[in-house]
Design a protein around this motif. Structure first.
Motif, PDB file in Angstrom:
ATOM      1  N   UNK A 103       0.725  -1.537  -0.008  1.00 40.62           N
ATOM      2  CA  UNK A 103       0.383   0.109   0.106  1.00 40.62           C
ATOM      3  C   UNK A 103       1.402   1.284   0.336  1.00 40.62           C
ATOM      4  N   UNK A 104       0.280   2.299  -0.867  1.00 39.57           N
ATOM      5  CA  UNK A 104       1.326   3.715  -0.564  1.00 39.57           C
ATOM      6  C   UNK A 104       0.183   4.564   0.312  1.00 39.57           C
ATOM      7  N   UNK A 105       0.746   5.505   1.041  1.00 42.25           N
ATOM      8  CA  UNK A 105       0.582   6.658   1.537  1.00 42.25           C
ATOM      9  C   UNK A 105       0.233   5.950   3.091  1.00 42.25           C
ATOM     10  N   UNK A 106       0.899   5.180   3.672  1.00 43.43           N
ATOM     11  CA  UNK A 106       1.024   4.886   4.746  1.00 43.43           C
ATOM     12  C   UNK A 106      -0.378   3.762   4.982  1.00 43.43           C
ATOM     13  N   UNK A 107      -1.421   3.448   4.116  1.00 38.83           N
ATOM     14  CA  UNK A 107      -2.339   2.773   4.693  1.00 38.83           C
ATOM     15  C   UNK A 107      -1.916   0.900   4.413  1.00 38.83           C
ATOM     16  N   UNK A 108      -2.335  -0.113   5.562  1.00 39.70           N
ATOM     17  CA  UNK A 108      -2.198  -0.967   5.545  1.00 39.70           C
ATOM     18  C   UNK A 108      -3.401  -1.975   5.491  1.00 39.70           C
ATOM     19  N   UNK A 109      -4.121  -1.296   5.194  1.00 40.00           N
ATOM     20  CA  UNK A 109      -5.247  -2.485   4.570  1.00 40.00           C
ATOM     21  C   UNK A 109      -6.233  -1.789   3.728  1.00 40.00           C
ATOM     22  N   UNK A 110      -6.836  -2.266   3.269  1.00 38.29           N
ATOM     23  CA  UNK A 110      -8.167  -1.332   2.622  1.00 38.29           C
ATOM     24  C   UNK A 110      -7.832  -1.940   0.928  1.00 38.29           C
ATOM     25  N   UNK A 111      -8.836  -1.396   0.311  1.00 36.51           N
ATOM     26  CA  UNK A 111      -8.822  -2.096  -1.364  1.00 36.51           C
ATOM     27  C   UNK A 111      -8.017  -1.487  -2.375  1.00 36.51           C
ATOM     28  N   UNK A 112      -6.817  -1.643  -2.748  1.00 36.08           N
ATOM     29  CA  UNK A 112      -6.452  -0.840  -3.893  1.00 36.08           C
ATOM     30  C   UNK A 112      -6.488   0.215  -4.563  1.00 36.08           C
ATOM     31  N   UNK A 113      -5.460   0.828  -4.326  1.00 32.49           N
ATOM     32  CA  UNK A 113      -5.486   2.271  -4.948  1.00 32.49           C
ATOM     33  C   UNK A 113      -5.208   2.380  -6.020  1.00 32.49           C
ATOM     34  N   UNK A 114      -5.177   3.419  -7.020  1.00 34.31           N
ATOM     35  CA  UNK A 114      -4.097   3.648  -7.789  1.00 34.31           C
ATOM     36  C   UNK A 114      -1.959   4.384  -7.340  1.00 34.31           C
ATOM     37  N   UNK A 115      -1.282   4.084  -7.877  1.00 31.00           N
ATOM     38  CA  UNK A 115      -0.127   4.536  -6.341  1.00 31.00           C
ATOM     39  C   UNK A 115       0.098   2.629  -5.928  1.00 31.00           C
ATOM     40  N   UNK A 116      -0.462   1.823  -5.308  1.00 28.71           N
ATOM     41  CA  UNK A 116      -0.375   0.801  -4.473  1.00 28.71           C
ATOM     42  C   UNK A 116       0.786  -0.178  -5.601  1.00 28.71           C
ATOM     43  N   UNK A 117       1.317  -1.089  -4.901  1.00 30.14           N
ATOM     44  CA  UNK A 117       2.031  -2.284  -5.847  1.00 30.14           C
ATOM     45  C   UNK A 117       1.278  -3.188  -5.863  1.00 30.14           C
ATOM     46  N   UNK A 118       1.882  -3.608  -7.051  1.00 32.75           N
ATOM     47  CA  UNK A 118       1.191  -5.499  -7.244  1.00 32.75           C
ATOM     48  C   UNK A 118       2.446  -6.526  -6.968  1.00 32.75           C
ATOM     49  N   UNK A 168      15.921 -27.427  -5.669  1.00 33.09           N
ATOM     50  CA  UNK A 168      15.517 -26.035  -5.184  1.00 33.09           C
ATOM     51  C   UNK A 168      13.879 -25.901  -6.045  1.00 33.09           C
ATOM     52  N   UNK A 169      13.742 -24.665  -5.820  1.00 40.20           N
ATOM     53  CA  UNK A 169      12.166 -24.235  -5.846  1.00 40.20           C
ATOM     54  C   UNK A 169      12.433 -23.137  -6.825  1.00 40.20           C
ATOM     55  N   UNK A 170      12.341 -23.226  -7.960  1.00 40.50           N
ATOM     56  CA  UNK A 170      12.082 -22.027  -9.293  1.00 40.50           C
ATOM     57  C   UNK A 170      11.382 -21.489  -9.065  1.00 40.50           C
ATOM     58  N   UNK A 171      11.721 -19.829  -8.639  1.00 42.11           N
ATOM     59  CA  UNK A 171      10.950 -18.292  -8.488  1.00 42.11           C
ATOM     60  C   UNK A 171      10.758 -17.084  -9.221  1.00 42.11           C
ATOM     61  N   UNK A 172       9.866 -16.947 -10.314  1.00 37.84           N
ATOM     62  CA  UNK A 172       9.331 -16.303 -10.677  1.00 37.84           C
ATOM     63  C   UNK A 172       8.553 -14.893  -9.716  1.00 37.84           C
ATOM     64  N   UNK A 173       9.196 -13.426 -10.549  1.00 36.91           N
ATOM     65  CA  UNK A 173       8.550 -12.289  -9.250  1.00 36.91           C
ATOM     66  C   UNK A 173       9.061 -11.027  -9.812  1.00 36.91           C
ATOM     67  N   UNK A 174       7.371 -11.025 -10.445  1.00 30.27           N
ATOM     68  CA  UNK A 174       7.476  -8.815 -11.242  1.00 30.27           C
ATOM     69  C   UNK A 174       6.354  -8.219  -9.536  1.00 30.27           C
ATOM     70  N   UNK A 175       6.589  -6.919  -9.778  1.00 26.27           N
ATOM     71  CA  UNK A 175       6.683  -5.723  -9.253  1.00 26.27           C
ATOM     72  C   UNK A 175       5.962  -5.109  -9.815  1.00 26.27           C
ATOM     73  N   UNK A 176       4.537  -4.459 -10.328  1.00 25.87           N
ATOM     74  CA  UNK A 176       3.666  -3.056 -11.391  1.00 25.87           C
ATOM     75  C   UNK A 176       3.199  -2.477  -9.960  1.00 25.87           C
ATOM     76  N   UNK A 177       3.253  -0.992 -10.404  1.00 26.15           N
ATOM     77  CA  UNK A 177       2.222  -0.542  -9.762  1.00 26.15           C
ATOM     78  C   UNK A 177       0.637  -0.436 -10.376  1.00 26.15           C
ATOM     79  N   UNK A 178      -0.549  -0.129  -9.429  1.00 24.86           N
ATOM     80  CA  UNK A 178      -1.957  -0.729  -9.243  1.00 24.86           C
ATOM     81  C   UNK A 178      -2.639   0.857  -9.792  1.00 24.86           C
ATOM     82  N   UNK A 179      -3.318   0.592 -10.611  1.00 26.21           N
ATOM     83  CA  UNK A 179      -3.535   1.939 -11.722  1.00 26.21           C
ATOM     84  C   UNK A 179      -4.917   2.313 -11.513  1.00 26.21           C
TER      85      UNK A 179
END
Length: 178
Positions: free
Chosen positions: A130-145, A167-178
């Motif tokens: 979450x952006x803006x100091x929020x810790x819970x709630x629905x996702x808003x623009x600016x949050x990261x997924x 080994x466990x194979x991992x794939x990761x990605x981070x995108x900004x919620x719009x």
């Protein structure tokens, strides 16, 4: 075979011992050369396991890299799909399997995995930062997924490494919620 070197006599009747020492040196080396019949076989038996482990290790590393690249692409597609979903993601952490997709994000991950022929179960985790100091709630623009895709059933081909490491194979990605 030892080469016969005739003894030479000097003009004064003395024996030239240099020719005799050459003959002795040649005869001294012949027993050593006769006992080398299985040397190549022994060397091959000593080197072959390490060579096979190295070749199979290269093969396993290539398969691991292929799986990691595929999972990274699947995580990126899932993160993009989650970032543009019309319904906000309800919880900060969501987990599941991609075998039977139920939403656009799972379908995007599954679509990227279908052509890869990764065997076994592939799981995913979605975390909302979450952006803006929020810790819970629905996702808003600016949050990261942040999407993590795991392939825990990767099997090594190398029999020597298989018992030591799985080994466990991992794939990761981070995108900004719009």
């Amino acid at each position: 075979m030892a080469a016969e070197v005739p003894l030479r006599f000097a003009g004064d009747g003395n024996v030239d011992w240099s020719s005799l020492t050459a003959q002795v040196k040649v005869r001294a080396m012949t027993p050593i050369m006769k006992n080398q019949t299985g040397q190549v076989l022994v060397e091959l038996a000593l080197v072959l396991p390490f060579l096979a482990m190295f070749v199979f290790g290269i093969f396993d590393f290539g398969r691991w890299m292929y799986g990691a690249n595929t999972l990274n692409h699947a995580a990126g597609a899932g993160a993009r799909a989650a970032a543009v979903m019309t319904t906000p993601l309800p919880t900060p952490v969501t987990s599941g399997r991609v075998d039977a997709p139920t939403n656009d994000m799972e379908r995007a991950i599954n679509l990227n995995l279908l052509s890869s022929k990764l065997t076994g179960s592939v799981t995913y985790d979605v975390q909302i930062i979450y952006s803006g100091g929020r810790t819970v709630g629905p996702t808003q623009a600016g949050d990261l997924v942040h999407v993590t895709v795991r392939w825990p059933t990767f099997q090594l081909v190398n029999p020597m490494l298989k018992s030591l490491y799985s080994p466990t194979v991992l794939g990761e990605a981070t995108v900004r919620y719009e």
